[in-house]
Design a protein around this motif. Structure first.
Motif, PDB file in Angstrom:
ATOM      1  N   GLN A  49       0.855  -1.191   0.000  1.00 24.69           N
ATOM      2  CA  GLN A  49       0.000   0.000   0.000  1.00 24.69           C
ATOM      3  C   GLN A  49       0.888   1.236   0.000  1.00 24.69           C
ATOM      4  O   GLN A  49       1.741   1.393   0.865  1.00 24.69           O
ATOM      5  N   ASN A 135      -4.248   6.846  -8.864  1.00 28.74           N
ATOM      6  CA  ASN A 135      -4.476   5.828  -7.844  1.00 28.74           C
ATOM      7  C   ASN A 135      -5.036   4.559  -8.481  1.00 28.74           C
ATOM      8  O   ASN A 135      -5.822   4.600  -9.418  1.00 28.74           O
ATOM      9  N   GLY A 136      -4.579   3.438  -7.944  1.00 22.81           N
ATOM     10  CA  GLY A 136      -5.024   2.155  -8.477  1.00 22.81           C
ATOM     11  C   GLY A 136      -4.032   1.057  -8.156  1.00 22.81           C
ATOM     12  O   GLY A 136      -3.132   1.223  -7.322  1.00 22.81           O
ATOM     13  N   GLU A 137      -4.168  -0.102  -8.846  1.00 17.14           N
ATOM     14  CA  GLU A 137      -3.315  -1.268  -8.593  1.00 17.14           C
ATOM     15  C   GLU A 137      -2.348  -1.436  -9.758  1.00 17.14           C
ATOM     16  O   GLU A 137      -2.746  -1.374 -10.923  1.00 17.14           O
ATOM     17  N   TYR A 138      -1.066  -1.677  -9.413  1.00 16.13           N
ATOM     18  CA  TYR A 138      -0.032  -1.743 -10.441  1.00 16.13           C
ATOM     19  C   TYR A 138       0.876  -2.950 -10.198  1.00 16.13           C
ATOM     20  O   TYR A 138       1.151  -3.321  -9.049  1.00 16.13           O
ATOM     21  N   LYS A 162       1.790  -6.980  -6.707  1.00 18.80           N
ATOM     22  CA  LYS A 162       1.190  -5.720  -7.117  1.00 18.80           C
ATOM     23  C   LYS A 162       1.213  -4.759  -5.926  1.00 18.80           C
ATOM     24  O   LYS A 162       1.275  -5.167  -4.777  1.00 18.80           O
ATOM     25  N   ASN A 164      -0.812  -1.207  -4.375  1.00 21.44           N
ATOM     26  CA  ASN A 164      -2.004  -0.367  -4.467  1.00 21.44           C
ATOM     27  C   ASN A 164      -1.593   1.066  -4.139  1.00 21.44           C
ATOM     28  O   ASN A 164      -1.193   1.373  -3.019  1.00 21.44           O
ATOM     29  N   ALA A 166      -2.421   4.720  -3.333  1.00 26.53           N
ATOM     30  CA  ALA A 166      -3.524   5.523  -2.768  1.00 26.53           C
ATOM     31  C   ALA A 166      -2.982   6.888  -2.390  1.00 26.53           C
ATOM     32  O   ALA A 166      -2.862   7.230  -1.213  1.00 26.53           O
TER      33      ALA A 166
END
Length: 389
Positions: A49, A135-138, A162, A164, A166
């Motif tokens: 995160q 923002n998002g998942e990579y 991955k 996240n 934020a």
């Protein structure tokens, strides 16, 4: 014939031996190559995160059967079809991640992390302030370059690795409204009134009221006032404009402190009131004025004259009080001239008057008793005359 056959058998055996050796060697080399193929992969990503572009992400990679020579590894954050971010090199410096094609064509892979042997390594990466990432998942992916930067290979894009992102969403700055031209700050002046002190330079305790031009401000010392063209001072809103003002500080039991100050713009003033204890003014007893030379009271003279005539005494009651009055007045004047106490004069007059009163009362009683005795004798004589008749 036999000799030829033996030679043939010897050649066949030698051929088979060489063929067997080659086969064994080939199988050994081939099997070893298959079992020891080069491999590397990501084993862990921490944290998953991300709340800031400067948050550091630890990417652990495992390298197995690394080919001889130098190898350079980079780790990037996949954004569409490219990889972005910053990573630390072997010296601990942050380097920006470029595209794979740029690294290959520009022969600049050697700026990334150098690995020369098998093992586990932790590579540090971050997004970096210069990169924009919604923002998002990579996905996190690792790449290995050969020492010549001519070719590269990448790890698998595993779902487990991955992050996240934020990041805080920036609040758009409101469009500033045109502000009217501000007028320059009004000129002001300050007056600081310190704690009042007595004549011994001790702080006077208790409420010391402050007046400006005779108006009570509603404050006690110490206090600071601001003067300007339309200023009001204290809780009572006393006018405090520029110019001459009389400042007064009062406290019960002390004499007031007063000072006139010419207040002008841009200046600061400071005053320390000095209060002195007020002592009550002693009341002076006025000296009794000299008794005017006046004749005695007529009623007293008349009474004394009547009583004297009835008794047949030679006391001159009509003149004696006058002589005594004159004498007492004269004695009083002489004593006042010589500085004698006025109280003694009043006492002397009192005793004289008391003596005359007592004498008058005694004379009156004597003559009244004598008169009654004579009347009784006359009554007895008349009764005797009637009996003889």
């Amino acid at each position: 014939m036999i000799a030829i056959t033996g030679r043939t058998k010897l050649s066949s055996s030698l051929f088979l031996t060489i063929l067997t050796i080659n086969l064994v060697f080939f199988l050994f080399v081939f099997t070893k190559s298959v079992q020891s193929a080069f491999n590397f992969y990501i084993s862990e990503v921490e944290p998953v995160q991300v709340y800031s572009k400067e948050d550091v992400i630890d990417v652990r990679i495992v390298v197995d059967s690394l080919p001889l020579g130098d190898s350079f590894f980079k780790v990037g954050i996949k954004n569409s079809n490219s990889y972005i971010g910053y990573m630390k090199d072997n010296d601990g410096d942050w380097v920006k991640i470029d595209s794979l094609s740029s690294d290959k064509s520009n022969n600049q892979c050697n700026k990334y992390f150098k690995i020369t042997s098998d093992g586990e390594y932790v590579l540090n990466i971050k997004i970096g302030d210069n990169n924009d990432l919604p923002n998002g998942e990579y996905v996190i992916k690792a790449f290995r370059f050969t020492s010549s930067c001519g070719s590269y290979s990448g790890s698998s894009e595993a779902e487990a690795f991955k992050i996240n992102v934020a990041l805080p969403i920036p609040t758009p700055s409101p469009t500033p409204l045109p502000t009217p031209a501000q007028s320059p700050e009004k000129p002001k002046a300050n007056l600081k009134i310190n704690d009042a002190r007595d004549q011994n330079d001790n702080v006077v305790s208790g409420a010391t009221q402050i007046y400006i031009d005779g108006n009570y401000t509603g404050n006690y010392a110490p206090e600071t006032y601001t003067f300007c063209d339309d200023c009001k001072c204290g809780s009572n809103k006393v006018s405090c404009g520029f110019g001459s003002h009389t400042i007064k500080v009062e406290k019960t039991g002390y004499k007031s402190w007063t000072k006139t100050i010419d207040v002008s713009a841009g200046n600061n003033y400071e005053e320390t009131p000095i209060l002195t204890i007020s002592t009550p003014t002693p009341t002076s007893t006025p000296k009794p004025s000299a008794t005017p030379k006046a004749s005695p009271t007529p009623s007293l003279e008349a009474e004394n004259t009547i009583q004297a005539s009835e008794s047949g005494l030679t006391l001159n009651s009509s003149s004696e009080p006058r002589v005594l009055g004159l004498e007492s007045a004269k004695i009083k004047e002489d004593k006042e001239a010589s500085g004698s106490d006025s109280y003694f004069n009043l006492a002397a007059v009192f005793f004289i008057i008391a003596g005359l009163s007592f004498l008058s009362a005694a004379s009156y009683a004597y003559f009244k008793s004598k008169k009654k005795k004579e009347e009784k004798q006359n009554e007895n004589k008349d009764s005797e005359d009637q009996e003889d008749f």
